[in-house]
Design a protein around this motif. Structure first.
Motif, PDB file in Angstrom:
ATOM      1  N   ASN A 255       0.720  -1.181  70.570  1.00  0.00           N
ATOM      2  CA  ASN A 255       2.090  -1.253  70.093  1.00  0.00           C
ATOM      3  C   ASN A 255       2.915  -0.053  70.518  1.00  0.00           C
TER       4      ASN A 255
ATOM      5  N   ASP B 166       3.825  -9.334  61.358  1.00  0.00           N
ATOM      6  CA  ASP B 166       4.555  -8.158  60.920  1.00  0.00           C
ATOM      7  C   ASP B 166       6.061  -8.428  60.925  1.00  0.00           C
TER       8      ASP B 166
ATOM      9  N   ASN C 227       2.363  -9.301  66.868  1.00  0.00           N
ATOM     10  CA  ASN C 227       3.190  -8.866  65.753  1.00  0.00           C
ATOM     11  C   ASN C 227       3.963  -9.954  65.019  1.00  0.00           C
TER      12      ASN C 227
ATOM     13  N   GLN D 226      -3.847 -11.830  62.899  1.00  0.00           N
ATOM     14  CA  GLN D 226      -2.872 -10.886  62.363  1.00  0.00           C
ATOM     15  C   GLN D 226      -2.895 -10.912  60.837  1.00  0.00           C
TER      16      GLN D 226
ATOM     17  N   PHE E 128       7.484  -1.811  67.090  1.00  0.00           N
ATOM     18  CA  PHE E 128       6.189  -2.447  66.850  1.00  0.00           C
ATOM     19  C   PHE E 128       5.345  -1.476  66.017  1.00  0.00           C
TER      20      PHE E 128
END
Lengths: 431, 373
Positions: free
Chosen positions: A230, A289, A286, B72, A219
């Motif tokens: 994270n 990501d 996340n 995000q 993470f």
């Protein structure tokens, strides 16, 4: 004639001579993140999860629990020979966010007697999604912004709760997948392990992964707003999860839980299992990501390897403008050449076969002729024999006839010469 | 947008609700079994559309947290920053630099130096590109202003659009080259011109042939935003007449300026953009000087007969231009550039090489579209 002057200063990520200019008032481009987000909301999002794990580790149940819904009607059939991948796409919506979620399950993983090739169909599937995207990206007329991205963003690897160590199948599979997809290892059905065993199990798993050089997804800790949470979560990997869509009344609330005679395991209770951590990391913190890593790292690696494999090279800047076209052309000629060669080969083979067949047929024909001749000869011999026989019989017959004629003649002469002879004979007879 | 992320219980107040549809399902296997598609059903898994348990004692808002992806994305955008490349085209003295400085409230464009008579008129068209990093409320932006001094200033202005078109295409080319690299950068630097502001002199009559020619050609490769420069020389009636005339001429010549009708995505878009299309070209006035008006300090131009407030929509349409370019349509301008203008360039470019090669090989062109990698 044009003169071009370029004065460039870069966004100060590396702080290299950025020429920042102060603003005398409110301009309004601080709305850009909002504009970007609005565009994405209108467009919708895509997220693809791959669940790898042996049969019976609760993969489907965990997905149902994570996304608060019952995905499948009937349980999966486990009657295919190899490892198959079953993929389902769902449209979920929460407030104004539309998510196209694809869940891919491995069916039959770990069921075989010989598991050497088990990882292959998984790798092939992941590569196939990269390939599809690459094909779209390389098209002349392409529609990338409306392309339904099927590349796997996260791979949840389900580890059986043995409490001892990773199975060699797990290590081999994860090693094959770690350069292709973000792997998040989880201990499945972790209510089967006690707390102390679990701690030891996690340590063992982590050390085995490290010693075998398996790169699992970390993470990200570069953004201060999420760095702390994270990095904490990174230390809790692999997450020990329990999934359940059934609800049990605890106090005055209905919670997702598994009820045993000796107690109830609450899915969303962080003392009982790491489900909440998984949901937090995978979805709430996340997800973006994971998507970005898939696109900028795993996909780029695949693309690079694929293009290099096909013989493309980045040449020096001077010849760049045409290198790709030339290489395309060279590749195409090569391909055509190969096609032609293959065609020629096939033609040769065909001619060869024809010749052989022809020879065979000729051979057969010759044999037939010989047989025919033989039979003919036989026939003729027989005929001759028969004719000879006939002739000899005829001769005999003739001779007999002659004899008969001669005998008759004599007889007649004898009769005329003296009937007495006859009388005598008769008399003799009468006597 | 649902608030805080859940702690232990994962329960969050506020209207997150789940609804789902099964879209399709497919089997892919090494054994090549047939694809089975179950019937699409819509049935909420847990009670009513608000996630309530039907008849249950407590209301349980089953919040998954999918909408957290918006946050995000926002975080990622803030971290990466944005890029914007604006080109300004128009004759000298139309206030291009001043307008840019007014738009971005800083000296992002250098006014042409008042030089001696010999130096003043450039013999050729120059393309000057200057970049700045600007930041507002944590949002970082790399703004590049591309100036075109010399445009329209010669006696003979034939083909004066050529160097500009070449520049725009060169940026597309640079992007394309980076994109087709095997080892390519994580973020391809975007130098493509997102928007070209074309300055129309405030004659009050109609478009000049130069204006028509330029816009006709360039509207095919870049987003053109025409503005009436130095609009403080026109009365409101003259301004409206001029605008109507310009719109007619644009229509008559088939020139599609931003926002282009064919790129409206849905009814909502169309509604918003139609309003804009009825107002363009914006009549603008630029200024980087502040004056005291009614106790407030405002950007304006002070004359003997009054002060023109730049950001006052009763005086001029600068605010509309600013809102369009920066506050509402900036992302859209970039999207149209990348997904339409750039793609068109790419198709042309990839096809032209194929054609060259095809003719060499005697292959008819229509075969080529099919032969992609």
């Amino acid at each position: 004639q044009t003169k071009c002057f370029f004065y460039r200063s870069h966004i100060g990520e590396q702080g290299e001579g950025a020429r920042a200019v102060p603003l005398a008032g409110h301009v309004g481009f601080d709305s850009m993140p909002d504009q970007l987000v609005n565009k994405s909301v209108n467009h919708g999002f895509c997220f693809n999860i791959l669940c790898v794990g042996e049969t019976g580790l609760g993969k489907s149940t965990l997905m149902d629990t994570l996304f608060n819904t019952k995905f499948e009607g009937e349980p999966t059939q486990h009657n295919q020979p190899g490892v198959t991948l079953k993929s389902n796409t769902y449209e979920l919506q929460e407030s104004n966010v539309r998510l196209k979620l694809t869940v891919v399950n491995t069916v039959g993983f770990g069921d075989q007697i010989n598991k050497e090739d088990s990882y292959k169909s998984i790798v092939e599937f992941i590569d196939a999604q990269f390939e599809a995207y690459l094909q779209e990206e390389l098209k002349i007329k392409r529609t990338l912004h409306s392309y339904h991205d099927t590349r796997i963003h996260a791979c949840l690897y389900f580890i059986a709760p043995t409490g001892h160590s990773l199975k060699s199948l797990d290590l081999v599979t994860m090693k094959k997948l770690d350069s292709k997809v973000n792997i998040i290892p989880i201990v499945a059905k972790s209510d089967a392990i006690s707390k102390s065993e679990l701690a030891k199990f996690k340590i063992k798993i982590t050390s085995e992964l490290v010693s075998n050089g398996v790169q699992i997804y970390q993470f990200p800790t570069d953004d201060e707003s999420v760095a702390e949470i994270n990095s904490t979560m990174n230390s809790h990997l692999p997450f020990a999860v329990v999934g359940s869509t059934e609800e049990v009344k605890i106090g005055n609330k209905m919670v997702k839980a598994r009820q045993y005679p000796w107690g109830t395991v609450q899915v969303e209770n962080e003392n009982h299992c790491d489900f909440v951590k998984l949901r937090e990391m995978l979805i709430r913190v996340n997800m973006e990501d994971l998507r970005e890593q898939t696109h900028t790292r795993h996909y780029e690696l695949y693309r690079r390897c694929k293009l290099e494999e096909m013989g493309f090279k980045d040449t020096d800047p001077d010849s760049k403008p045409f290198s790709l076209q030339e290489t395309y052309e060279a590749k195409r000629n090569e391909f055509m050449g190969e096609l032609q060669k293959k065609e020629e080969e096939m033609r040769q083979m065909f001619v060869q076969r024809v010749k052989e067949k022809e020879a065979e047929l000729k051979e057969a024909e010759k044999e037939l002729h010989e047989k025919f001749d033989r039979l003919k000869k036989l026939h003729q011999d027989e005929k001759k024999k028969v004719e000879d026989k006939k002739k000899s019989l005829d001769d005999e017959l003739n001779m007999f006839k002659q004899k008969k004629t001669a005998a008759e003649l004599l007889h007649n002469q004898a009769q005329q010469a003296g009937g007495s002879t006859t009388l005598k004979r008769d008399k003799e007879r009468k006597k | 947008h649902c608030g805080a992320t859940g702690g232990e219980g994962g329960l969050v107040g506020g209207g997150g609700y789940m609804k789902w549809l099964e879209v399709n399902s497919s089997y892919s296997s090494s054994a090549m079994s047939e694809a089975v598609v179950p019937d699409a059903t819509v049935s909420p898994a847990a009670g009513g559309p608000y996630g309530e348990k039907a008849g249950g004692p407590g209301v349980d808002f089953s919040y998954v947290g999918i909408d957290a992806i918006l946050e995000q994305m926002r975080r990622k955008a803030m971290k990466q920053g944005f890029e914007l490349n604006i080109m300004v085209v128009g004759q000298s003295g139309l206030g291009k630099s001043t307008l840019m400085n007014t738009l971005f409230k800083s000296k992002v464009s250098r006014k042409s130096v008042l030089a001696t008579a010999q130096e003043k008129i450039p013999k050729t068209i120059e393309i000057k590109s200057v970049s700045h990093d600007i930041e507002e409320k944590g949002v970082r932006m790399k703004l590049t202003v591309i100036d075109t001094p010399g445009f329209g200033d010669q006696i003979n202005n034939e083909n004066c659009w050529q160097p500009i078109m070449k520049f725009i295409n060169d940026q597309y080319e640079a992007y394309l080259q980076e994109e087709i690299n095997i080892n390519r950068k994580k973020r391809i630097p975007d130098s493509r011109v997102h928007c070209c502001i074309y300055f129309i002199p405030p004659t009050g009559h109609c478009l000049r042939p130069l204006d028509v020619e330029f816009m006709r050609r360039l509207s095919k490769v870049v987003n053109i935003v025409p503005v009436i420069a130095k609009a403080d020389t026109l009365t409101l009636e003259e301004r409206d007449f001029f605008k109507k005339k310009i719109r007619e001429e644009l229509r008559a010549n088939g020139i599609d300026v931003y926002p282009q009708k064919e790129f409206d995505e849905d009814a909502e878009d169309r509604m918003i953009n139609e309003k804009i299309r009825e107002m363009i070209p914006f009549a603008v006035v630029g200024s980087d000087q502040e004056y005291q008006v009614n106790g407030r300090r405002l950007l304006g131009r002070k004359t003997k007969w009054g002060t023109i407030e730049v950001e006052n929509i009763a005086h001029c349409e600068f605010a509309y231009l600013r809102d369009l370019l920066i506050r509402t349509h900036m992302q859209n301008i970039k999207d149209i550039t990348s997904s339409i203008h750039y793609e068109m360039y790419r198709v042309r470019r990839l096809n032209e090489n194929n054609t060259v090669v095809a003719h060499a090989n005697g292959v008819p062109e229509h075969h080529l579209a099919a032969h992609e990698m």
